[in-house]
Design a protein around this motif. Structure first.
Motif, PDB file in Angstrom:
ATOM      1  N   MET A  92       0.545  -1.399  -0.044  1.00  0.00           N
ATOM      2  CA  MET A  92       0.198  -0.039  -0.425  1.00  0.00           C
ATOM      3  C   MET A  92       1.266   1.156   0.457  1.00  0.00           C
ATOM      4  SD  MET A  92      -3.087  -0.846   2.267  1.00  0.00           S
ATOM      5  CE  MET A  92      -2.566  -1.309   3.475  1.00  0.00           C
ATOM      6  N   SER A  93       2.089   1.359   0.711  1.00  0.00           N
ATOM      7  CA  SER A  93       2.906   2.565   0.377  1.00  0.00           C
ATOM      8  C   SER A  93       3.294   2.640  -0.158  1.00  0.00           C
ATOM      9  CB  SER A  93       4.590   2.113   1.675  1.00  0.00           C
ATOM     10  OG  SER A  93       4.662   1.143   1.149  1.00  0.00           O
ATOM     11  N   LEU A  94       4.293   1.472  -1.348  1.00  0.00           N
ATOM     12  CA  LEU A  94       4.450   1.930  -2.438  1.00  0.00           C
ATOM     13  C   LEU A  94       3.189   2.334  -4.094  1.00  0.00           C
ATOM     14  CD1 LEU A  94       6.123  -1.299  -3.157  1.00  0.00           C
ATOM     15  CD2 LEU A  94       6.845   1.135  -2.414  1.00  0.00           C
ATOM     16  N   ILE A  95       1.888   2.058  -3.716  1.00  0.00           N
ATOM     17  CA  ILE A  95       0.515   2.359  -4.327  1.00  0.00           C
ATOM     18  C   ILE A  95       0.733   3.428  -3.929  1.00  0.00           C
ATOM     19  CG2 ILE A  95      -1.713   2.301  -4.836  1.00  0.00           C
ATOM     20  CD1 ILE A  95      -0.257  -0.274  -5.564  1.00  0.00           C
ATOM     21  N   LEU A  96       1.306   4.786  -3.164  1.00  0.00           N
ATOM     22  CA  LEU A  96       0.526   5.387  -2.472  1.00  0.00           C
ATOM     23  C   LEU A  96       1.552   6.339  -3.113  1.00  0.00           C
ATOM     24  CD1 LEU A  96      -0.652   5.548   1.209  1.00  0.00           C
ATOM     25  CD2 LEU A  96      -1.914   6.446  -0.457  1.00  0.00           C
ATOM     26  N   SER A  97       2.687   6.340  -2.380  1.00  0.00           N
ATOM     27  CA  SER A  97       3.623   7.057  -3.639  1.00  0.00           C
ATOM     28  C   SER A  97       3.527   7.094  -4.618  1.00  0.00           C
ATOM     29  CB  SER A  97       5.294   6.104  -3.245  1.00  0.00           C
ATOM     30  OG  SER A  97       5.374   4.600  -4.450  1.00  0.00           O
ATOM     31  N   LYS A  98       3.019   5.854  -6.113  1.00  0.00           N
ATOM     32  CA  LYS A  98       3.239   6.433  -7.460  1.00  0.00           C
ATOM     33  C   LYS A  98       1.293   6.813  -7.449  1.00  0.00           C
ATOM     34  CE  LYS A  98       1.281   3.294 -11.294  1.00  0.00           C
ATOM     35  NZ  LYS A  98       0.601   3.725 -11.755  1.00  0.00           N
ATOM     36  N   MET A  99       0.714   6.741  -6.337  1.00  0.00           N
ATOM     37  CA  MET A  99      -0.743   7.412  -6.820  1.00  0.00           C
ATOM     38  C   MET A  99      -0.134   9.399  -6.451  1.00  0.00           C
ATOM     39  SD  MET A  99      -3.944   5.955  -4.352  1.00  0.00           S
ATOM     40  CE  MET A  99      -4.533   7.254  -4.446  1.00  0.00           C
ATOM     41  N   GLN A 100       0.857   9.606  -5.747  1.00  0.00           N
ATOM     42  CA  GLN A 100       1.023  10.602  -5.220  1.00  0.00           C
ATOM     43  C   GLN A 100       1.839  11.481  -6.696  1.00  0.00           C
ATOM     44  OE1 GLN A 100       3.713  10.291  -2.001  1.00  0.00           O
ATOM     45  NE2 GLN A 100       1.735   9.640  -0.491  1.00  0.00           N
TER      46      GLN A 100
END
Length: 463
Positions: A92-100
């Protein structure tokens, strides 16, 4: 930007070509041997021979990276060796970083996502409560810092529910195939003290009321511990009907009922039972006195001196007067509290005399006298000398409207109530009643009668 990116890609390709060349040199000696098989198999013909050549892009290079967890001690563990919950957090942290990155106009310009939404399904899976709190804190920080515009989390976790504000909750409730939506933050008026009360006390235990199919709200620990067992004695099951028993710690039902009153907008439409004690009270008419608890046999017996009142909540939510909420309490004449009514319904059941009780021998004597059908005078004689017992004797004699049997049962109930410590006694009762239930059908089983008002409440909620 495009020129800069192209330049960096070329720099990487040049460096990668050097690496490929070095690899070719290392393979030079063995390459002939490896490719010799091509001749033997017939793959080399018409002056065409297999060989090795290649390049690697920066994107392809990412596939060679492995996700690891590195500890301060220097130990490195592959992510595949972690628990699923921990890996979910990393993912989820990687997905969030991609979203940002995707929503960053400075980086992607007009291609940036205008309104990124993060949707997470049941993040509590494989996460213990402390990690759930930490993850929720992380999400709130991201939202506050505008790194993600909106977050939706579906959950069955009471820990997560108790950690967010009422305004952030959306509750879905399904009743017989019909799904309704509740918005807890919208059911209260502006600056309503009830909203602050509910928000403060909606902890990981009480927030279970948001997830259960039906709810029983009780005043204290004894009811919370014993109601499930009482249901079994009348061949019902609160667990099978998905009924949660919530201890609100007193007569604070109205605060929580704001969430469930189906006659109002935005509420969570589920069946709610409130169990409250009658708690009769009196105060002297002359002088500045406060209302004090009294015994049922004292109620309305001396109106020239005392003013009387019952629990003021008793007239609210009478069964049948509200579509989804009902309040149940003890008998309007004989009842007083939960423990008191327990003995009114079981005046000879020594099983209810627990180890922590004071005056246990006196209680057993009173129960034996009732079993032997002794007269009222015997019970009054048996009471040990004390100010409280003197009050009981005087009040019983003053009462001229009750039958002798009602008075005798009330004496046993009064002495029982004055002899128990509520918390410890409730735990012991839960144990002995559960154990007794397991003996049902044997000679050791003791008949136990569930007080009428509790029986009625259980049957109403389980329909």
């Amino acid at each position: 930007k495009k020129s800069e990116i192209k330049k960096k890609k070329q720099e990487f390709t040049d460096s990668a070509d050097d690496l490929i060349c070095k690899l070719q040199e290392r393979m030079k000696a063995g390459k002939g041997q490896i490719l010799s098989y091509a001749k033997d198999t017939g793959a080399a013909f018409n002056k065409a021979n297999p060989n090795f050549e290649g390049s690697i892009s920066d994107v392809e290079m990412f596939s060679t990276l492995k996700l690891i967890v590195e500890y301060e001690t220097g130990i490195k563990i592959p992510a595949t060796h972690n628990g699923l919950g921990y890996n979910n957090l990393i993912f989820m942290s990687l997905i969030l970083s991609k979203m940002q990155v995707n929503s960053d106009g400075k980086y992607l310009g007009s291609n940036a996502k205008v309104f990124p939404i993060l949707a997470i399904e049941e993040p509590e899976a494989h996460l213990h409560p402390a990690m759930q709190y930490q993850f929720l804190k992380f999400l709130k920080k991201n939202k506050t810092e505008k790194k993600v515009r909106q977050i939706f989390v579906t959950t069955h976790s009471t820990h997560i529910a108790s950690s967010v504000s009422l305004d952030e909750m959306i509750c879905l409730h399904n009743e017989a195939g019909d799904t309704t939506v509740g918005y807890p933050g919208k059911v209260f008026l502006a600056n309503d003290k009830s909203e602050k009360y509910v928000q403060r006390f909606l902890d990981a235990t009480k927030s279970d009321m948001l997830f259960a199919q039906k709810v029983i709200l009780v005043e204290g620990l004894a009811e919370q511990l014993l109601l499930s067992i009482f249901a079994k004695y009348i061949d019902n099951s609160l667990e099978e009907k998905h009924v949660a028993v919530i201890n609100v710690g007193g007569r604070y039902f109205d605060h929580f009922l704001n969430l469930f009153d189906s006659s109002k907008l935005n509420t969570i439409n589920k069946k709610i039972v409130c169990l409250t004690d009658r708690d009769p009270e009196r105060k002297k008419k002359e002088g500045k006195y406060n209302f004090q608890k009294c015994y049922p046999f004292e109620f309305n017996c001396d109106s020239s001196i005392f003013e009387y009142q019952n629990n003021l909540s008793l007239n609210k939510y009478k069964p049948g007067t509200h579509p989804n909420i009902a309040l149940f309490s003890q008998d309007a004449i004989l009842g007083r509290t939960f423990e008191y009514d327990l003995i009114l319904a079981n005046p000879t059941l020594e099983l209810l005399i627990t180890e922590s009780m004071v005056n246990a021998s006196e209680m057993k004597t009173l129960m034996k006298l009732y079993d032997d059908e002794e007269p009222l005078s015997k019970f009054l004689e048996e009471l040990r000398k004390s100010d409280e017992n003197k009050r009981i004797v005087n009040s019983i004699n003053l009462n001229t409207t009750w039958t002798e049997d009602q008075k005798i049962k009330s004496i046993i109930a009064a002495r029982y109530l004055n002899s128990v410590g509520k918390g410890e006694n409730a735990l012991e009762l839960a144990y002995v009643l559960e154990e007794n239930l397991m003996k049902k059908g044997t000679a050791e089983y003791k008949e136990f009668t569930v007080p009428d008002y509790i029986k009625d409440a259980i049957e109403w909620i389980c329909i």
